[in-house]
Design an enzyme around this catalytic site. Structure first.
Site, PDB file in Angstrom:
ATOM      1  N   LYS A 131       7.331  -0.381   9.370  1.00  7.42           N
ATOM      2  CA  LYS A 131       7.434  -0.742   8.272  1.00  7.42           C
ATOM      3  C   LYS A 131       8.991   0.588   7.837  1.00  7.42           C
ATOM      4  O   LYS A 131       9.873  -0.116   7.073  1.00  7.42           O
ATOM      5  CB  LYS A 131       5.949  -0.751   7.153  1.00  7.42           C
ATOM      6  CG  LYS A 131       6.564  -0.918   5.586  1.00  7.42           C
ATOM      7  CD  LYS A 131       6.187  -1.412   4.714  1.00  7.42           C
ATOM      8  CE  LYS A 131       6.799  -1.687   3.448  1.00  7.42           C
ATOM      9  NZ  LYS A 131       5.370  -1.984   2.141  1.00  7.42           N
TER      10      LYS A 131
ATOM     11  N   LYS B 266       4.586   7.249  -1.863  1.00  9.80           N
ATOM     12  CA  LYS B 266       6.188   7.682  -2.350  1.00  9.80           C
ATOM     13  C   LYS B 266       6.763   8.979  -1.645  1.00  9.80           C
ATOM     14  O   LYS B 266       8.018   9.612  -1.287  1.00  9.80           O
ATOM     15  CB  LYS B 266       7.160   6.590  -3.138  1.00  9.80           C
ATOM     16  CG  LYS B 266       7.036   5.657  -3.115  1.00  9.80           C
ATOM     17  CD  LYS B 266       7.662   5.412  -4.570  1.00  9.80           C
ATOM     18  CE  LYS B 266       7.381   4.081  -4.624  1.00  9.80           C
ATOM     19  NZ  LYS B 266       8.039   3.294  -5.928  1.00  9.80           N
TER      20      LYS B 266
ATOM     21  N   ASN C  63       3.407   8.582  -7.316  1.00  8.90           N
ATOM     22  CA  ASN C  63       2.637   7.770  -6.210  1.00  8.90           C
ATOM     23  C   ASN C  63       3.399   8.523  -4.956  1.00  8.90           C
ATOM     24  O   ASN C  63       4.016   8.889  -4.364  1.00  8.90           O
ATOM     25  CB  ASN C  63       4.126   6.458  -5.938  1.00  8.90           C
ATOM     26  CG  ASN C  63       3.461   5.416  -4.483  1.00  8.90           C
ATOM     27  OD1 ASN C  63       2.750   5.797  -3.619  1.00  8.90           O
ATOM     28  ND2 ASN C  63       3.230   3.980  -4.506  1.00  8.90           N
TER      29      ASN C  63
ATOM     30  N   GLY D  85       1.969  -4.567  -2.425  1.00  8.19           N
ATOM     31  CA  GLY D  85       2.782  -6.082  -2.987  1.00  8.19           C
ATOM     32  C   GLY D  85       2.861  -7.829  -2.101  1.00  8.19           C
ATOM     33  O   GLY D  85       1.992  -8.062  -1.954  1.00  8.19           O
TER      34      GLY D  85
ATOM     35  N   ASP E 243      13.760   2.389  -7.975  1.00 11.70           N
ATOM     36  CA  ASP E 243      13.121   1.577  -8.687  1.00 11.70           C
ATOM     37  C   ASP E 243      13.168   0.365  -7.246  1.00 11.70           C
ATOM     38  O   ASP E 243      14.093   0.288  -7.195  1.00 11.70           O
ATOM     39  CB  ASP E 243      14.016   0.727  -9.835  1.00 11.70           C
ATOM     40  CG  ASP E 243      12.857  -0.843 -10.639  1.00 11.70           C
ATOM     41  OD1 ASP E 243      11.604   0.521 -10.430  1.00 11.70           O
ATOM     42  OD2 ASP E 243      13.516  -0.922 -10.802  1.00 11.70           O
TER      43      ASP E 243
END
Ligand code: IMP
Length: 197
Positions: free
Chosen positions: A177, A13, A10, A155, A70
């Site tokens: 965020k 990330k 990703n 999400g 995770d």
């Protein structure tokens, strides 16, 4: 330069990790730099176990320091679900809208916001080849909204009301965020952890 692999494909990330680790003198790589990378099955029962599984498998395979993450959503009324199954809650395809619909349906009739409490959780594991794996966890507290609101993020963001801000995560800018998210909290702890390794 010290090399470190982020066990993800990703790009978003990878950028977050790079911004944090490059100033500390790390050359940040990711699985995008290793197209032949191994598949690690996430068979753990918790976010932490899955992060450890990924970090240890990748660091053993490439003999490099590795960070794995995770994350997901835990809803108290649903006894912590969707939890580690967050990405595929409504089925095999990673369908964000189907996942949102399923959660809203399962909370039908739960009218009090206090009864709709939830949190995003992010576990990070840092593994050194031959060394002991270290973990940190970050959380962001909130509530599941009655209906979705906001366009940003991904999400479950449109149905997650951030407790501190009284807005859904999807109503926040990327910068806002990144200041308060579960991932940001975990990344902050990671800095301390990595300094000691
Ligand atoms: P992963 O750890 O990036 O694979 O995330 C697992 C799943 O958790 C995602 O597919 C989302 O459904 C959910 N999730 C994790 N972090 C977030 C977030 O910041 N916002 C919304 N959903 C998230």
């Amino acid at each position: 330069m010290k090399e470190i692999i982020i066990a993800t494909k990703n790009k978003g990330k990878v950028k977050e990790f790079e911004a944090l680790l490059a100033p500390l003198g790390y050359l940040v790589q990711s699985l995008l730099d290793y197209p032949d990378s191994i598949d690690v099955e996430e068979t753990g029962a918790t976010f932490k176990e899955n992060a450890i599984l990924k970090a240890e498998a990748i660091s053993a395979h490439y003999q490099r320091m590795t960070i794995a993450d995770d994350s997901g959503l835990a809803i108290d009324y649903l006894d912590g679900k969707p939890g580690i199954f967050s990405a595929r809650y409504a089925g095999l395809a990673k369908d964000d809208q189907a996942n949102i619909n399923k959660v809203l349906e399962e909370l039908t009739g739960v009218a009090e916001l206090e009864s709709r409490s939830a949190r995003f959780i992010c576990a990070l594991a840092l593994s050194n080849p031959g060394g002991q794996t270290k973990t940190v966890e970050g959380t962001c507290e909130g509530y599941i909204a009655m209906k979705q609101q906001g366009e940003n993020g991904f999400g479950y963001d449109p149905i997650f009301i951030v407790k501190k801000l009284n807005k859904t995560m999807a109503m926040l800018s990327k910068e806002e965020k990144n200041r308060i998210s579960h991932r940001a909290q975990a990344l902050e702890k990671l800095i301390d952890m990595i300094d000691q390794s």
